[in-house]
Design a protein around this motif. Sequence first.
Motif, PDB file in Angstrom:
ATOM      1  N   GLU A 354      -8.680  -5.793   6.384  1.00  0.00           N
ATOM      2  CA  GLU A 354      -9.890  -5.689   7.162  1.00  0.00           C
ATOM      3  C   GLU A 354     -10.855  -5.696   6.056  1.00  0.00           C
ATOM      4  N   ARG A 355     -11.948  -5.422   6.559  1.00  0.00           N
ATOM      5  CA  ARG A 355     -13.747  -5.697   5.403  1.00  0.00           C
ATOM      6  C   ARG A 355     -14.658  -4.836   6.010  1.00  0.00           C
ATOM      7  N   ALA A 356     -15.307  -4.045   5.378  1.00  0.00           N
ATOM      8  CA  ALA A 356     -16.531  -3.483   5.944  1.00  0.00           C
ATOM      9  C   ALA A 356     -17.364  -3.253   4.817  1.00  0.00           C
ATOM     10  N   MET A 357     -18.696  -3.765   5.572  1.00  0.00           N
ATOM     11  CA  MET A 357     -20.140  -3.706   4.658  1.00  0.00           C
ATOM     12  C   MET A 357     -20.749  -2.643   3.838  1.00  0.00           C
ATOM     13  N   ASP A 358     -20.364  -2.490   2.455  1.00  0.00           N
ATOM     14  CA  ASP A 358     -20.692  -1.057   2.295  1.00  0.00           C
ATOM     15  C   ASP A 358     -22.740  -1.052   1.886  1.00  0.00           C
ATOM     16  N   ARG A 359     -23.396   0.082   1.634  1.00  0.00           N
ATOM     17  CA  ARG A 359     -24.459   0.199   1.387  1.00  0.00           C
ATOM     18  C   ARG A 359     -25.245  -1.447   0.900  1.00  0.00           C
ATOM     19  N   SER A 360     -24.835  -1.320  -0.390  1.00  0.00           N
ATOM     20  CA  SER A 360     -25.002  -2.900  -0.984  1.00  0.00           C
ATOM     21  C   SER A 360     -25.669  -4.181  -0.454  1.00  0.00           C
ATOM     22  N   GLY A 361     -24.673  -3.769   0.265  1.00  0.00           N
ATOM     23  CA  GLY A 361     -24.713  -5.288   1.237  1.00  0.00           C
ATOM     24  C   GLY A 361     -23.249  -6.103   0.640  1.00  0.00           C
ATOM     25  N   LEU A 362     -22.277  -5.780   0.315  1.00  0.00           N
ATOM     26  CA  LEU A 362     -21.296  -6.398  -0.391  1.00  0.00           C
ATOM     27  C   LEU A 362     -20.016  -5.324   0.447  1.00  0.00           C
ATOM     28  N   TRP A 363     -19.453  -6.399   0.705  1.00  0.00           N
ATOM     29  CA  TRP A 363     -17.741  -6.530   1.732  1.00  0.00           C
ATOM     30  C   TRP A 363     -16.759  -5.899   0.993  1.00  0.00           C
ATOM     31  N   GLU A 410       4.276 -10.627   2.010  1.00  0.00           N
ATOM     32  CA  GLU A 410       3.161  -9.950   1.462  1.00  0.00           C
ATOM     33  C   GLU A 410       1.949  -9.997   2.699  1.00  0.00           C
ATOM     34  N   ILE A 411       1.390  -8.846   2.581  1.00  0.00           N
ATOM     35  CA  ILE A 411      -0.173  -9.136   4.018  1.00  0.00           C
ATOM     36  C   ILE A 411      -1.303  -9.691   3.129  1.00  0.00           C
ATOM     37  N   GLN A 412      -2.018 -11.053   4.149  1.00  0.00           N
ATOM     38  CA  GLN A 412      -2.738 -11.392   3.075  1.00  0.00           C
ATOM     39  C   GLN A 412      -3.847 -11.658   4.676  1.00  0.00           C
ATOM     40  N   THR A 413      -4.827 -11.967   4.235  1.00  0.00           N
ATOM     41  CA  THR A 413      -5.873 -12.040   4.888  1.00  0.00           C
ATOM     42  C   THR A 413      -6.822 -13.888   5.364  1.00  0.00           C
ATOM     43  N   PHE A 414      -5.737 -14.448   5.985  1.00  0.00           N
ATOM     44  CA  PHE A 414      -6.060 -15.953   6.133  1.00  0.00           C
ATOM     45  C   PHE A 414      -7.928 -16.218   7.052  1.00  0.00           C
ATOM     46  N   ASP A 415      -8.081 -16.217   5.644  1.00  0.00           N
ATOM     47  CA  ASP A 415      -9.626 -16.215   5.914  1.00  0.00           C
ATOM     48  C   ASP A 415     -10.525 -16.517   4.791  1.00  0.00           C
ATOM     49  N   PRO A 416     -11.008 -18.199   5.695  1.00  0.00           N
ATOM     50  CA  PRO A 416     -11.884 -19.012   4.568  1.00  0.00           C
ATOM     51  C   PRO A 416     -13.092 -17.900   4.131  1.00  0.00           C
ATOM     52  N   THR A 423     -13.765  -7.180  -3.219  1.00  0.00           N
ATOM     53  CA  THR A 423     -12.785  -6.559  -3.829  1.00  0.00           C
ATOM     54  C   THR A 423     -11.510  -6.543  -2.508  1.00  0.00           C
ATOM     55  N   GLY A 424     -10.326  -7.095  -4.064  1.00  0.00           N
ATOM     56  CA  GLY A 424      -9.438  -7.973  -2.724  1.00  0.00           C
ATOM     57  C   GLY A 424      -8.011  -6.829  -3.284  1.00  0.00           C
ATOM     58  N   ILE A 425      -7.415  -6.699  -2.502  1.00  0.00           N
ATOM     59  CA  ILE A 425      -5.987  -5.829  -2.577  1.00  0.00           C
ATOM     60  C   ILE A 425      -4.608  -7.182  -2.421  1.00  0.00           C
ATOM     61  N   LYS A 426      -3.703  -7.042  -3.251  1.00  0.00           N
ATOM     62  CA  LYS A 426      -2.435  -7.148  -3.266  1.00  0.00           C
ATOM     63  C   LYS A 426      -1.572  -6.234  -2.838  1.00  0.00           C
ATOM     64  N   PRO A 427      -1.064  -6.373  -1.271  1.00  0.00           N
ATOM     65  CA  PRO A 427      -0.038  -4.760  -1.094  1.00  0.00           C
ATOM     66  C   PRO A 427       1.205  -5.670  -1.353  1.00  0.00           C
ATOM     67  N   GLU A 428       2.260  -4.718  -1.628  1.00  0.00           N
ATOM     68  CA  GLU A 428       3.195  -4.501  -2.076  1.00  0.00           C
ATOM     69  C   GLU A 428       3.930  -5.613  -1.068  1.00  0.00           C
ATOM     70  N   ALA A 429       5.447  -6.345  -1.239  1.00  0.00           N
ATOM     71  CA  ALA A 429       5.351  -7.019  -0.368  1.00  0.00           C
ATOM     72  C   ALA A 429       6.524  -6.028   0.513  1.00  0.00           C
ATOM     73  N   ILE A 430       6.546  -6.096   1.943  1.00  0.00           N
ATOM     74  CA  ILE A 430       7.921  -5.618   2.644  1.00  0.00           C
ATOM     75  C   ILE A 430       8.454  -6.822   2.885  1.00  0.00           C
ATOM     76  N   THR A 431       9.931  -6.102   3.004  1.00  0.00           N
ATOM     77  CA  THR A 431      11.427  -7.020   3.112  1.00  0.00           C
ATOM     78  C   THR A 431      11.719  -6.856   4.661  1.00  0.00           C
ATOM     79  N   MET A 432      11.868  -7.707   5.269  1.00  0.00           N
ATOM     80  CA  MET A 432      11.468  -8.781   6.016  1.00  0.00           C
ATOM     81  C   MET A 432      13.334  -8.572   7.215  1.00  0.00           C
ATOM     82  N   ASP A 433      13.553  -8.638   8.164  1.00  0.00           N
ATOM     83  CA  ASP A 433      14.816  -8.162   8.801  1.00  0.00           C
ATOM     84  C   ASP A 433      14.310  -9.013  10.552  1.00  0.00           C
ATOM     85  N   VAL A 434      13.382 -10.055  10.440  1.00  0.00           N
ATOM     86  CA  VAL A 434      13.736 -10.429  11.872  1.00  0.00           C
ATOM     87  C   VAL A 434      14.481 -11.358  12.627  1.00  0.00           C
TER      88      VAL A 434
END
Length: 828
Positions: A354-363, A410-416, A423-434
């Motif tokens: 998720e993203r939030a807008m700060d006081r300067s108007g930036l996400w 790897e959790i990312q936002t599918f958002d055009p 600012t963007g982040i790259k979380p550590e990947a999760i090992t999946m067993d589903v």
Amino acid sequence: MTEIEQRNLVPLDQLRWKVDPATLPFSKTTDLDQLTDIIGQSRGVEAFRFGMGIDAKGYNIFVTGAADVGKMGMVRQLLSNAKRKRHTPSDLCYVNNFKTPEEPILLTFDAGQGQKFKKDIEEFLEDIKREIPQLFESQEYINSKNALLEEHDKKTRDFFKGLEERVKEAGFVLVNMQMGQVQRPDIVPVVDGEPTHLLKLEELVEKGRFPREEFEALQEKYKELKDEIDTIFMDVRRLQKDVKTKSEEVDRLMFMNTARELAMTLTDAWKEHEKASKHISDMLANMSEQLDIIKMIGQPQAGPMPGMQLPAINAEAVLHPYGVNLLVDNAESEGSPVIVESFPNYRNLFGSIERAMDRSGLWRTDYQKITAGSFIKANGGFLVINLLDAIAEPGVWQTLKRALKTSELEIQTFDPYSFMASTGIKPEAITMDVKVVVLATTQLYHLLKHFDPEVEMIFKVRADFDSSMNKTDQGVNEVCRLVATYVDKLNLKPFSNKAVAALLEHSVRKSGRQEKLSTSFPVMGDIMAEANYLADSVGAELVDAEHVEQALEARIYRDGLVEEKIQEMIDRGSIFIDVAGGEIGQINGLAVYSTGDIMFGKPSRITCTTSMGKEGIINIERDAKMSGPTHNKGMLILSGYLRRNFAQDKPLTLAASIAFEQSYGGVDGDSASSTELYALLSSLAHVPIKQSIAVTGSVNQKGEIQPIGGVNEKIEGFYKVCEAKGLTGDQGVMIPESNVKDLMLKQEVVDAVEDGKFAIWAVKNVHEGIEILTGVAAGARDEDGHYPENTIYGLVDERLVSLAEGLRNFGKDTNNDEPSSSRSNDEE
């Protein structure tokens, strides 16, 4: 009725399978035990259980079958008792990476421990929020600071000791000069008892109002004293830095001593967890680096203007980077999770940042705004999705395949518009067993396999659920128990054995075969609910057969507008259909219409005209581009039949055009190929066909009549037309003999047959069919290969010979009419 008509009549007891309610071992459904197992799907259930049990990579499950067999309900039931793993899956947490904040760190805990870790961190931060501001207001802290300040003042005084006396003796005075935000000591000469800057004295010298020699002496003295003052100033600055460093070290030391003491319980609790223990150490180290702002928790902030104050610094904002984002909490879970995702868009499946807008108007965003989707929550268990819903969502199918192939997400936002975030982040990947279970229709499954060859590598198990089951005594008993289960589950009135018998008969009709029962049990549940409503509306205590029949008729009425409109057009003569008399080269074929909700049959007039020519059989529908490939194939088979039976001793030379009259929407299927052949034989033999008989069935080159679909709807469609025009007793439908076992006609049609007002004939080959339609013997070849005179085949053979001879004679006559020069050239 002729002998062959009598011989080919379908017996009354084969027109409909009936259930005698007295043979059912109950009077109403409350007498039955409820059903707990899945019935009629042994193949699909076995495949699904195999897929649940095997843990090898790629053994995800693709569930296929018709849309109305209740795939989702069966999958839920099978998974409700599934235990893929003995232990509950781990908790997942994200924490701040203090060295590289854009790469949050993943912490994995045993089930329930993630919540405990988060709570322990929160308690520690509460202690920090409460204790640290008090620490820097304590007397011990103030004494330490005062000691440093006194030491600083003492050394400063030592630096400036005697300097003022020397400056005064030299005729100067010490002043402080403001340079930006820094004050520096300086000296100016004293003239006539007033401090005067050298620049002003220089102006006086220029004007002759001050002696130059005295001015130059003051300049020399100023340089000597200024160098000494600058040296002292630099020493003072170094002293100030040392004091500040020592002050910070004192602050850090006092903070760390207190923080370690506060974190002692936290550190001891998680010392066995390597990554958690390291995070706690990194957190304390980062807090010591951010001490200036931590000290200000709860303190008012100075405003941009003198005397103006801003709100106190919020503790939650300061301590936010030290919190724990509990992504998946399995504290209250037991065993493997089973998640059915009804809205499989990208965010719901794979989570988001998720993203939030700060006081300067930036996400902006951070690790605390990472959210989990159902794919992550199902880790260690099962995830169920509908394929059609998933592939319609952007990015979902490709991400799902990639996660299943790599066993990581790897959790990312599918958002055009994600590029708008500063600012963007790259979380550590999760090992999946589903274990992923995908539901789809059979057609959609094969279409996906055609366009995506990776499907077979990722979904190695296919559980295919059938739309019908064998109509054994056990099967009938199980369906009866299922009806009792639905009565209890849907809170319906009890069903009588007669009502259950009506449901069983409808189930057989829906399956399309007398030896099968339909497995469209959700649809049966809908019919039960509708019958219950009708019974309730008249105050009945039980749901009886009449209520079931009324519910079925109401369904047909609700969806029967198109059928009614077509019947009206036939009744008023807009669509030409004859049900009496005889016509050469004209026959009533039967077509099935589908509106999506229901299927119904209606007759269509098929005509054929033959003449001399070489074109062969002309398919008018194909030439008009209104027929499908299966219909075109059926038409081509007719030529093969004619060649086999009539072109062994002569060339097949004719022009025959066949058409579905008043057909405007296209034709496909080969169920009318035998009908078209009968019209062709009638046209060639010049023998009329009874218009009171409608025909269905496909034919092969040997003249055998092959089975078709929708036989019940086709018979009932022609019956309605005949009923509207008046039943005469001569009317009926001729079907393939192999379709007799598929008959499950409505009771009104069976009653009409029993009363002699309507008839159903079953034929094996064209030979039998043409005799019923014309009342003339078909004929068989003798030893010389000739057909008897005045039989259908004899007349057809005679007509084909005359057409061939006529074409030959016509060609000769044409050649005789050519100029003599042309003939002499040919002879040469």
